[in-house]
Design a protein around this motif. Structure first.
Motif, short mmCIF file in Angstrom:
data_model
loop_
_atom_site.label_atom_id
_atom_site.label_comp_id
_atom_site.label_asym_id
_atom_site.label_seq_id
_atom_site.Cartn_x
_atom_site.Cartn_y
_atom_site.Cartn_z
N ARG A 265 0.83 -1.20 0.00
CA ARG A 265 0.00 0.00 0.00
C ARG A 265 0.87 1.26 0.00
O ARG A 265 1.90 1.31 0.65
CB ARG A 265 -0.91 0.00 1.22
N VAL A 266 0.39 2.25 -0.75
CA VAL A 266 1.03 3.57 -0.78
C VAL A 266 0.03 4.56 -0.19
O VAL A 266 -1.09 4.69 -0.67
CB VAL A 266 1.39 3.98 -2.23
N PRO A 267 0.39 5.25 0.92
CA PRO A 267 1.72 5.33 1.55
C PRO A 267 1.88 4.47 2.80
O PRO A 267 2.90 4.58 3.47
CB PRO A 267 1.79 6.80 1.92
N GLU A 268 0.90 3.63 3.13
CA GLU A 268 0.97 2.92 4.41
C GLU A 268 2.20 2.02 4.51
O GLU A 268 2.84 1.94 5.57
CB GLU A 268 -0.30 2.09 4.63
N ASP A 269 2.54 1.31 3.42
CA ASP A 269 3.70 0.41 3.42
C ASP A 269 4.93 1.04 2.76
O ASP A 269 6.06 0.81 3.19
CB ASP A 269 3.35 -0.89 2.70
N VAL A 270 4.70 1.78 1.69
CA VAL A 270 5.78 2.40 0.92
C VAL A 270 5.38 3.83 0.57
O VAL A 270 4.27 4.06 0.07
CB VAL A 270 6.07 1.64 -0.39
N SER A 271 6.26 4.76 0.85
CA SER A 271 6.05 6.15 0.44
C SER A 271 6.78 6.41 -0.87
O SER A 271 7.90 5.93 -1.07
CB SER A 271 6.56 7.11 1.52
N VAL A 272 6.14 7.16 -1.76
CA VAL A 272 6.71 7.43 -3.08
C VAL A 272 6.71 8.93 -3.34
O VAL A 272 5.71 9.60 -3.14
CB VAL A 272 5.91 6.72 -4.19
N VAL A 273 7.88 9.42 -3.79
CA VAL A 273 8.02 10.82 -4.20
C VAL A 273 8.45 10.86 -5.66
O VAL A 273 9.36 10.13 -6.07
CB VAL A 273 9.07 11.57 -3.34
N SER A 274 7.79 11.68 -6.45
CA SER A 274 8.14 11.84 -7.86
C SER A 274 9.06 13.05 -8.01
O SER A 274 8.74 14.14 -7.55
CB SER A 274 6.87 12.04 -8.69
N ALA A 275 10.21 12.82 -8.64
CA ALA A 275 11.20 13.90 -8.80
C ALA A 275 11.12 14.48 -10.21
O ALA A 275 11.09 13.74 -11.20
CB ALA A 275 12.61 13.37 -8.55
N ILE A 276 11.09 15.80 -10.29
CA ILE A 276 11.09 16.54 -11.57
C ILE A 276 9.88 16.13 -12.41
O ILE A 276 10.00 15.64 -13.53
CB ILE A 276 12.39 16.33 -12.37
N ALA A 277 8.71 16.36 -11.88
CA ALA A 277 7.47 15.97 -12.55
C ALA A 277 6.56 17.17 -12.73
O ALA A 277 6.61 18.12 -11.94
CB ALA A 277 6.75 14.90 -11.73
N ALA A 278 5.73 17.13 -13.77
CA ALA A 278 4.68 18.12 -13.93
C ALA A 278 3.62 17.85 -12.87
O ALA A 278 3.24 16.70 -12.64
CB ALA A 278 4.09 18.05 -15.33
N ILE A 279 3.12 18.89 -12.24
CA ILE A 279 2.19 18.71 -11.13
C ILE A 279 0.90 18.03 -11.59
O ILE A 279 0.33 17.20 -10.89
CB ILE A 279 1.90 20.05 -10.42
N ASP A 280 0.42 18.34 -12.81
CA ASP A 280 -0.78 17.69 -13.30
C ASP A 280 -0.58 16.19 -13.44
O ASP A 280 -1.47 15.39 -13.16
CB ASP A 280 -1.21 18.28 -14.64
N GLN A 281 0.60 15.80 -13.90
CA GLN A 281 0.91 14.38 -14.05
C GLN A 281 0.97 13.69 -12.69
O GLN A 281 0.47 12.58 -12.51
CB GLN A 281 2.24 14.20 -14.78
N ALA A 282 1.59 14.35 -11.72
CA ALA A 282 1.70 13.78 -10.37
C ALA A 282 0.33 13.60 -9.74
O ALA A 282 0.05 12.59 -9.10
CB ALA A 282 2.58 14.66 -9.50
N PHE A 283 -0.54 14.57 -9.94
CA PHE A 283 -1.86 14.51 -9.30
C PHE A 283 -2.85 13.67 -10.10
O PHE A 283 -3.96 13.44 -9.64
CB PHE A 283 -2.38 15.93 -9.06
N ALA A 284 -2.47 13.21 -11.28
CA ALA A 284 -3.31 12.28 -12.03
C ALA A 284 -3.15 10.86 -11.52
O ALA A 284 -3.92 9.97 -11.88
CB ALA A 284 -2.98 12.33 -13.52
N CYS A 285 -2.13 10.63 -10.69
CA CYS A 285 -1.89 9.29 -10.14
C CYS A 285 -2.81 9.02 -8.96
O CYS A 285 -3.44 9.91 -8.40
CB CYS A 285 -0.42 9.18 -9.70
N ASP A 286 -2.89 7.75 -8.59
CA ASP A 286 -3.71 7.34 -7.45
C ASP A 286 -2.86 6.49 -6.51
O ASP A 286 -2.49 5.36 -6.84
CB ASP A 286 -4.91 6.53 -7.94
#
Length: 349
Positions: A265-286
């Protein structure tokens, strides 16, 4: 169709003064330029690009060389390009995108035809053959990115050290001590010695050494499919990793999906950070990704300014390094208690 004489009569100036503004050949006071441009707008006057090129021996066209067949046109790359186009237009230039390979052969053919006044290079390798080519042809150019030794070059670039420091510091402050980097796969020929991948890797290894955590680096090809595959690989080789920094926009969504499929599970088991990303692309994820954004708008603008200064004999723009913004999403949280205990055990053993 309105003529320069019509514009001159409407603005109350000479035809020569109108020509100076239209062709940008001599300085004109701001107030006079405003009157002429207002008259041009009222009369629907359109500049004759061909006539201007013949008169000035310049095309007023800038080419942005982007190896689109090898490098995906990501959302953040589009931000670089659209920003550069807007800035070029503000200086009375047109920007065209040339989807040419990094091997320089096709670029040589296009430059040799005299179609453009200057070139912007994107997706720069540390030993980029396009740089030597443009220098040998006497073609003005600027880089969005930089070579291994960019001394004497006009360039703007992302500050990869600061960007990655923001990513790792966020995870570290949450309590993560097993932090992996997923970056681009440099074994792919067009990404060999690719500047952003190399600098991101170097920044990660420096930070890991300074903070005293184990280096875990995985290379991923660009694309959601490969993001899923790298989730499986990460779980296989480092199942106790609790924090991940991923440097690939298209692969980030695949990584999240792959972790979900594996029951992590994200973020309960694993935390993920996206580096050098467009904010719209980052917020399109689930879930929406915590991210350090790409400063594409700012760098696109600065790159054009650097090239225009070179073309027009202005003072060269000093090299520019920029960092995007840190944006908190929903993909990061403190590590699970078991992860904290394992990290503590490693530190005391």
């Amino acid at each position: 169709m309105a003529t320069m004489r019509d514009v001159a009569d409407r603005a109350g100036v000479s035809i020569a003064t109108v020509s100076f503004v239209v062709n940008n050949t001599k300085p004109v006071s701001a107030s006079t330029r405003e009157r002429i441009e207002a008259a041009m707008a009222e009369l629907g006057f359109r500049r004759n690009v061909v006539a201007r090129a013949l008169a000035s021996r310049r095309t007023r066209i800038l080419a942005l060389a982007y190896p689109a067949l090898e490098h995906r046109l990501s959302t953040s790359a589009v931000e670089f390009i659209t920003s550069a186009a807007r800035e070029a237009s503000s200086h009375d230039y047109h920007l065209v995108v040339w989807p040419v390979s990094n091997d320089s052969a096709e670029l040589a053919d296009l430059v040799g035809q005299g179609l453009v006044d200057g070139v912007l290079l994107m997706e720069v390798q540390l030993d980029d053959p396009r740089v030597g080519l443009l220098q040998s042809m006497g073609m003005p150019f600027a880089l969005i990115g930089r070579t291994e030794d960019p001394t004497g070059l006009d360039y703007v670039d992302i500050d990869f050290d600061t960007s990655l420091e923001l990513c790792v510091s966020h995870l570290w402050d949450l309590g993560h001590r097993r932090i992996a980097l997923i970056s681009g796969d440099q074994s792919v020929p067009s990404f060999e010695r690719y500047g952003p991948y190399v600098r991101m890797d170097q920044a990660y290894r420096r930070i890991a050494n300074e903070r005293g955590f184990e280096e875990i680096v995985l290379g991923v090809r660009s694309g959601a499919r490969y993001g899923r595959e790298i989730a499986t690989e990460l779980t296989r080789i480092a199942p106790d990793v609790t924090g991940v920094v991923i440097f690939d926009e298209p692969a980030a969504a695949g990584l999240l999906a792959g972790l979900h499929t594996l029951g992590r599970r994200v973020p309960e088991d694993v935390s993920v950070v996206s580096a050098i990303a467009a904010i719209d692309q980052a917020f399109a994820c689930d879930p929406p990704l915590t991210a350090v954004t790409a400063p594409g708008v700012e760098l696109g603008l600065l790159a054009v300014q650097a090239l225009v200064r070179r073309l027009e004999g202005g003072t060269p723009l000093p090299p520019q390094l920029r960092t995007g913004s840190f944006v908190l999403g929903e993909s990061t949280a403190p590590p699970p208690a078991s992860g904290r205990r394992r990290a503590a055990t490693r530190r005391t053993s």
